[in-house]
Scaffold this motif. Sequence first.
Motif, short mmCIF file in Angstrom:
data_model
loop_
_atom_site.label_atom_id
_atom_site.label_comp_id
_atom_site.label_asym_id
_atom_site.label_seq_id
_atom_site.Cartn_x
_atom_site.Cartn_y
_atom_site.Cartn_z
N TYR A 28 0.83 -1.20 0.00
CA TYR A 28 0.00 0.00 0.00
C TYR A 28 0.87 1.25 0.00
CZ TYR A 28 -3.47 3.40 1.44
OH TYR A 28 -4.27 4.50 1.50
N ASN A 29 1.93 1.26 0.80
CA ASN A 29 2.84 2.40 0.82
C ASN A 29 3.53 2.59 -0.51
OD1 ASN A 29 2.25 3.03 3.45
ND2 ASN A 29 3.96 1.92 4.30
N ARG A 30 3.89 1.50 -1.14
CA ARG A 30 4.56 1.59 -2.45
C ARG A 30 3.60 2.12 -3.51
NH1 ARG A 30 8.39 -3.09 -4.67
NH2 ARG A 30 9.06 -2.81 -2.52
N ILE A 31 2.35 1.71 -3.47
CA ILE A 31 1.37 2.19 -4.44
C ILE A 31 1.09 3.67 -4.25
CG2 ILE A 31 -1.07 2.02 -5.09
CD1 ILE A 31 -0.83 -1.00 -4.56
N MET A 32 0.99 4.12 -3.00
CA MET A 32 0.62 5.51 -2.72
C MET A 32 1.78 6.48 -2.87
SD MET A 32 -2.53 5.37 -2.27
CE MET A 32 -2.87 7.00 -1.70
N ALA A 33 3.02 6.00 -2.95
CA ALA A 33 4.16 6.90 -3.11
C ALA A 33 4.19 7.46 -4.53
CB ALA A 33 5.46 6.15 -2.83
N ASN A 34 4.62 8.71 -4.65
CA ASN A 34 4.69 9.34 -5.97
C ASN A 34 5.80 8.74 -6.82
OD1 ASN A 34 2.57 11.07 -5.52
ND2 ASN A 34 3.87 12.61 -4.58
N ASP A 35 6.93 8.46 -6.20
CA ASP A 35 8.05 7.87 -6.93
C ASP A 35 8.87 7.02 -5.97
OD1 ASP A 35 9.20 9.82 -5.40
OD2 ASP A 35 10.00 10.98 -7.06
N LEU A 36 9.89 6.39 -6.49
CA LEU A 36 10.68 5.46 -5.68
C LEU A 36 11.44 6.16 -4.56
CD1 LEU A 36 11.37 2.51 -5.42
CD2 LEU A 36 13.30 2.87 -6.95
N THR A 37 11.87 7.39 -4.78
CA THR A 37 12.60 8.10 -3.72
C THR A 37 11.68 8.40 -2.54
OG1 THR A 37 12.19 10.21 -4.83
CG2 THR A 37 14.28 9.12 -5.29
N GLU A 38 10.44 8.76 -2.81
CA GLU A 38 9.50 9.00 -1.71
C GLU A 38 9.20 7.71 -0.96
OE1 GLU A 38 4.94 10.53 -0.92
OE2 GLU A 38 5.82 10.80 -2.90
N TYR A 39 9.10 6.62 -1.67
CA TYR A 39 8.85 5.32 -1.03
C TYR A 39 10.02 4.93 -0.12
CZ TYR A 39 8.65 0.27 -0.54
OH TYR A 39 8.67 -1.00 -0.04
N ASN A 40 11.24 5.18 -0.57
CA ASN A 40 12.43 4.79 0.20
C ASN A 40 12.71 5.72 1.37
OD1 ASN A 40 13.00 2.55 -1.36
ND2 ASN A 40 14.21 3.73 -2.81
N GLN A 41 12.21 6.96 1.34
CA GLN A 41 12.53 7.93 2.38
C GLN A 41 11.90 7.59 3.72
OE1 GLN A 41 11.38 11.72 0.96
NE2 GLN A 41 13.33 12.15 -0.01
N LYS A 42 10.61 7.49 3.77
CA LYS A 42 9.93 7.31 5.04
C LYS A 42 8.59 6.63 4.80
CE LYS A 42 7.82 11.80 4.58
NZ LYS A 42 7.48 13.04 5.14
N PRO A 43 8.02 6.05 5.84
CA PRO A 43 6.69 5.47 5.69
C PRO A 43 5.66 6.58 5.49
CG PRO A 43 7.62 4.95 7.85
CD PRO A 43 8.62 5.77 7.11
N ILE A 44 4.68 6.32 4.66
CA ILE A 44 3.65 7.30 4.36
C ILE A 44 2.48 7.08 5.31
CG2 ILE A 44 2.07 8.14 2.60
CD1 ILE A 44 4.01 6.98 0.53
N LYS A 45 2.03 8.15 5.94
CA LYS A 45 0.86 8.06 6.81
C LYS A 45 -0.31 8.72 6.08
CE LYS A 45 3.27 7.31 10.84
NZ LYS A 45 3.06 6.89 12.16
N HIS A 46 -1.34 7.95 5.84
CA HIS A 46 -2.52 8.44 5.14
C HIS A 46 -3.69 8.54 6.09
CE1 HIS A 46 -0.63 8.11 1.24
NE2 HIS A 46 -0.16 6.94 1.61
N LYS A 47 -4.51 9.53 5.88
CA LYS A 47 -5.73 9.65 6.65
C LYS A 47 -6.75 8.69 6.09
CE LYS A 47 -5.04 14.46 7.81
NZ LYS A 47 -5.55 15.81 7.70
N SER A 48 -7.69 8.34 6.92
CA SER A 48 -8.73 7.42 6.46
C SER A 48 -9.61 8.12 5.43
CB SER A 48 -9.57 6.94 7.64
OG SER A 48 -10.33 8.02 8.15
N VAL A 49 -10.34 7.34 4.69
CA VAL A 49 -11.22 7.87 3.65
C VAL A 49 -12.32 8.72 4.28
CG1 VAL A 49 -12.88 7.22 1.87
CG2 VAL A 49 -10.75 5.96 2.11
N LYS A 50 -12.84 8.30 5.44
CA LYS A 50 -13.90 9.07 6.10
C LYS A 50 -13.39 10.47 6.47
CE LYS A 50 -16.46 5.21 8.01
NZ LYS A 50 -16.91 4.54 9.23
N CYS A 51 -12.17 10.57 6.96
CA CYS A 51 -11.62 11.88 7.32
C CYS A 51 -11.46 12.75 6.09
CB CYS A 51 -10.28 11.72 8.02
SG CYS A 51 -10.39 11.03 9.67
#
Length: 62
Positions: A28-51
């Motif tokens: 999921y983090n790999r799919i949501m990252a814009n590119d490979l550098t963003e994926y490798n930098q840090k884990p992505i924290k996403h808000k829930s769909v309801k929020c």
Amino acid sequence: MQTIIIVFLCVVILVQNITHRIERKDLYNRIMANDLTEYNQKPIKHKSVKCAIRKNHDGRRE
């Protein structure tokens, strides 16, 4: 002997579930990252769909 087999199978299923959860989160983090550098930098924290829906609509109906 049978209880040992049952306990072993339960442990195998537990380890498999933990492994799958970690792999799903990574995918999921790999799919949501814009590119490979963003994926490798840090884990992505996403808000829930309801929020996100609540923030976009502010309770208004159109």
